[in-house]
Design an enzyme around this catalytic site. Sequence first.
Site, mmCIF file in Angstrom:
data_model
loop_
_atom_site.group_PDB
_atom_site.id
_atom_site.type_symbol
_atom_site.label_atom_id
_atom_site.label_comp_id
_atom_site.label_asym_id
_atom_site.label_seq_id
_atom_site.Cartn_x
_atom_site.Cartn_y
_atom_site.Cartn_z
ATOM 1 N N GLU A 175 0.834 -1.210 0.000
ATOM 2 C CA GLU A 175 0.000 0.000 0.000
ATOM 3 C C GLU A 175 0.859 1.246 0.000
ATOM 4 O O GLU A 175 2.031 1.209 0.372
ATOM 5 C CB GLU A 175 -0.939 0.015 1.211
ATOM 6 N N GLU A 185 4.483 -0.473 0.988
ATOM 7 C CA GLU A 185 4.589 -0.752 -0.453
ATOM 8 C C GLU A 185 4.545 -2.249 -0.777
ATOM 9 O O GLU A 185 4.614 -2.630 -1.941
ATOM 10 C CB GLU A 185 5.892 -0.190 -1.064
#
Lengths: 346, 346
Positions: free
Chosen positions: B170, B312
């Site tokens: 994310e 991420e």
Amino acid sequence: MTLPTIPSLLDAPAGVAAALAHAIDNKTKPLGSLGRLEALARQVGMIQQSTAPELREPAILVFAGDHGVVAEGVSAYPQDVTWQMVENFLAGGAAINVFAAQNGCALRVVDAGVAHDFGPRPGLADRKIAKGTRNFAHEAAMTADQCRQALAHGMALVDTLPGNVIGFGEMGIGNTTAAAALMHKLAGIPVAQCVGAGTGLTADGIRRKQQVIEAATALHAGVEAPLDVLAAFGGFEIAMMTGAMLRAAERRMVLLIDGFIVTSALLVAARLQPAIVDYCVFAHCSGEQGHRQMLEALGARPLLDLDLRLGEGTGCALALPLLHAAVNFLNRMATFESAQVSEQSA
Amino acid sequence: MTLPTIPSLLDAPAGVAAALAHAIDNKTKPLGSLGRLEALARQVGMIQQSTAPELREPAILVFAGDHGVVAEGVSAYPQDVTWQMVENFLAGGAAINVFAAQNGCALRVVDAGVAHDFGPRPGLADRKIAKGTRNFAHEAAMTADQCRQALAHGMALVDTLPGNVIGFGEMGIGNTTAAAALMHKLAGIPVAQCVGAGTGLTADGIRRKQQVIEAATALHAGVEAPLDVLAAFGGFEIAMMTGAMLRAAERRMVLLIDGFIVTSALLVAARLQPAIVDYCVFAHCSGEQGHRQMLEALGARPLLDLDLRLGEGTGCALALPLLHAAVNFLNRMATFESAQVSEQSA
């Protein structure tokens, strides 16, 4: 024989350290957010004295040797397993074969002193010192000359490697007993805390192993110098690893340190050349009781903690992708400036 | 919208579990010596109901979204960093690009609700619910309808994947604040223990973040059902991950769970379908304070512990080689019989 001298990385010119810190901090990520990978990138950069370090042709060397002390009943497996597992390495069926192949790592198998005639075999480096050490419950495991030979073979083997990353692995029924004795003598930790289940001893077996080591340390009471301790209790595979580690650090390679036995070989090397730990990446903390304390004695923090207790260099092979990740983020990530990403506002 | 129902792997027929245990114990290694990789091999085998599981075309999906609560000053970086980092993902310059490429993992970037017009872009899946959530300090972050949309998009995205391994990542400035609020509400852990530095808040910033969450939980005091909590505090990227996780488990994929924010999405999913954790591999424990306790609330033990706090999906990419190692040893190692190695004698 002259052993290598290892300079501390802390004595390196400060310019590279500052340049590495700057390079790492300017990558598109919050400051410090890659945690231990950042420390790893700094370490490899310092070893290579470069802000763009490269990992070339990593290789794991698996050193195999037998131990006279198995006559005391200190292992859950018969001694024949040492040569049988060497055959398994050569046939590609062991865990280290699988993990090394998966992670793009070359594998070399070294007969440092297995009690078996392999004959000339492709893929097996014959550096046999003798068919196993002597039983250190009764006499020194090896002579001073055998110990020197093993160290020299280890150094020479490193000189044949094309790359700049070396992982260490081992195979040898009985070698947790040798490693525990080395740990006790060189780190000054009580025998009971150095002894574990090895390949799978029962509680009775562990007690017996402890008694064997305690009796042997009484027998070899005057032995204190690191190489004398190595000769008294070590294995040929352990001594050969110690030599290989010293040469590898001298050549400014990255040393990947596996589990309990490999770390005991490093303990010998570090007593001779303390700065060698600057070149070491500690792959994992083994499930073998004693390894955590042995790592602490070296001031080491391992990358992985997966309850592995297999040896063979499996921890090194499994940690290798993390080493690549450290170097890759340093070489390949964008900077805040190149990617036009806003920097921290607070 | 009907959400998936996830069966517990513990309810699976016992035959596969026994066959997996037998296969693992007969590999040429001491019993249990591959530690957590053995548990991982068993888990993947149980998910796929096979003693020869396969990992096909792993993909990491990075879900990006903005958060209205950033207006309260809860992040060290400006909101623009969300879209700027999406551009960085598309250009290949972020940490997740480097680690996914290194470890042979496909990467997909999803705009779940970024406050920016990207226009049609190759490599970016446009599933934008809105240009950021509303500020949950004043009102619910999203409407019930937006929350359902996000869940549905997440499920549909999983249906487009060719493989059987999905990692979650994310990007969203402010999303540790949303995740901390979800953690507090869904795991019942005091706000102070849920709040951390995120991308790099000072101690003052952390206190402010805590106050914002405490005030908001008072404002939304009646909200208790998991999906209502998600709508009140969540992000579009978090809700979309929750939907994707539920579908992925229903399809018997292996779910790789990253850090603090990804785990908060799983917390929502697990409150709806507790058996989903059987399908999850917890990649790492983040350096973000609160993650360790959030993992404990899920009964999860992470593979890596490297002080990463980048998000991420970087932890997923870094843990992927360990997942491969687990499956590879099961499929490729020799057995005691095939390699003619002696078994344990003790």
